[in-house]
Design a protein around this motif. Structure first.
Motif, short mmCIF file in Angstrom:
data_model
loop_
_atom_site.label_atom_id
_atom_site.label_comp_id
_atom_site.label_asym_id
_atom_site.label_seq_id
_atom_site.Cartn_x
_atom_site.Cartn_y
_atom_site.Cartn_z
N LEU A 55 0.65 -1.02 -0.30
CA LEU A 55 0.07 0.15 0.10
C LEU A 55 0.87 1.30 0.06
O LEU A 55 0.47 2.00 -0.78
CB LEU A 55 -0.98 -0.12 1.15
N MET A 56 2.00 1.12 0.78
CA MET A 56 2.89 2.31 0.84
C MET A 56 3.74 2.50 -0.59
O MET A 56 3.83 3.61 -0.79
CB MET A 56 3.74 2.21 2.08
N ARG A 57 3.75 1.13 -1.26
CA ARG A 57 4.78 1.42 -2.58
C ARG A 57 3.35 2.05 -3.37
O ARG A 57 4.16 2.78 -4.30
CB ARG A 57 4.90 -0.01 -2.97
N VAL A 58 2.49 1.89 -3.47
CA VAL A 58 1.45 2.33 -4.25
C VAL A 58 1.35 3.89 -3.84
O VAL A 58 1.43 4.78 -4.85
CB VAL A 58 -0.01 1.96 -4.01
N ASN A 59 1.27 4.40 -2.69
CA ASN A 59 1.46 5.55 -2.03
C ASN A 59 2.59 6.53 -2.62
O ASN A 59 2.76 7.84 -3.04
CB ASN A 59 1.18 5.78 -0.75
N TYR A 60 3.78 5.83 -2.67
CA TYR A 60 5.00 6.44 -3.13
C TYR A 60 5.08 6.44 -4.83
O TYR A 60 5.57 7.69 -5.06
CB TYR A 60 6.08 5.32 -2.96
N ALA A 61 4.40 5.57 -5.42
CA ALA A 61 4.37 5.87 -6.77
C ALA A 61 3.39 6.97 -7.14
O ALA A 61 3.70 7.52 -8.01
CB ALA A 61 3.74 4.47 -7.38
N GLY A 62 2.41 7.15 -6.44
CA GLY A 62 1.32 8.28 -6.49
C GLY A 62 2.14 9.57 -6.27
O GLY A 62 2.21 10.66 -7.11
N GLU A 63 3.21 9.58 -5.43
CA GLU A 63 3.92 10.68 -5.10
C GLU A 63 4.75 11.19 -6.32
O GLU A 63 5.24 12.04 -6.61
CB GLU A 63 4.52 10.86 -3.97
#
Length: 214
Positions: A55-63
């Motif tokens: 989930l945090m990898r997804v958030n990082y990709a979004g950033e």
């Protein structure tokens, strides 16, 4: 003496490489991570740990994508004021990248291998938004941030209560994204037509699914 175009290009290229590779960088705000003082609790189970990391990898990709949008919009902004605000917003959100890296490291999950694709595509989209005019470009920022807010709310619902540290990070990111959306709207951003908003939603699904698994 201001930096030359070549120096600025090298700086941006170095910043881009570090961003897609998941390397922490200093930003102008350089705020303390929200999880620094958060109670760690008993910790999630091993299965939950991998899920949280993804989930945090997804958030990082979004950033990463947000950085690309801001860079592209700054390059094609019609006025120096808007260009400066785009660069400032990108720098401020460096904190988000760093916080995501901390939580990914804590769960043993690395950055998405698709980050270069998200960055390149977002720079292109951002540049196109900037060419449409500053009011539309600001509207693009506002809509992007609103969709990110919805995305983060969804993640908060999926995070286990056993990981308050990660929840603290996502909650602060949500507040920051709301602030940027309000800034863009207050600066005169136009509400985007529905087809464009719908297309943005669909494209975000590709990023979310792709980054979760790879």
């Amino acid at each position: 003496m201001p930096p030359s175009f070549l120096e600025m290009a090298v700086q941006h290229f170095d910043r881009a490489l570090r961003t897609v590779a998941g390397v922490a960088q200093e930003g102008p705000a350089n705020r303390a991570a929200p999880d620094a003082d958060a109670p760690q609790g008993p910790g999630p189970s091993s299965g939950e740990t991998q899920h949280i990391g993804r989930l945090m990898r997804v958030n990082y990709a979004g950033e990463v994508a947000a950085q690309g949008l801001y860079w592209g919009q700054g390059l094609t902004a019609r006025t120096p004021e808007v260009a400066e605000k785009m660069d400032t917003a990108a720098s401020e959100e460096q904190d988000h990248l760093n916080w995501c890296i901390r939580r990914m490291d804590a769960t043993g999950v690395g950055p998405s291998v698709l980050n270069p694709l998200w960055l390149a595509g977002s720079v292109t989209l951002g540049a196109a938004a900037g060419l449409a005019g500053d009011r539309w470009s600001l509207g693009f920022v506002a809509e992007t941030e609103r969709q990110v807010m919805n995305h983060l709310q969804g993640h908060l619902g999926r995070l286990p209560d056993t990981d308050p540290a990660t929840r603290a990070v996502v909650e602060q990111m949500y507040l920051d994204e709301r602030s940027h959306a309000e800034w863009a709207e207050g600066a005169g951003g136009e509400r985007l037509p529905f087809p464009i908003r719908a297309a943005m939603t669909v494209s975000s699904k590709f990023l979310t699914n792709g980054s979760y698994w790879t």
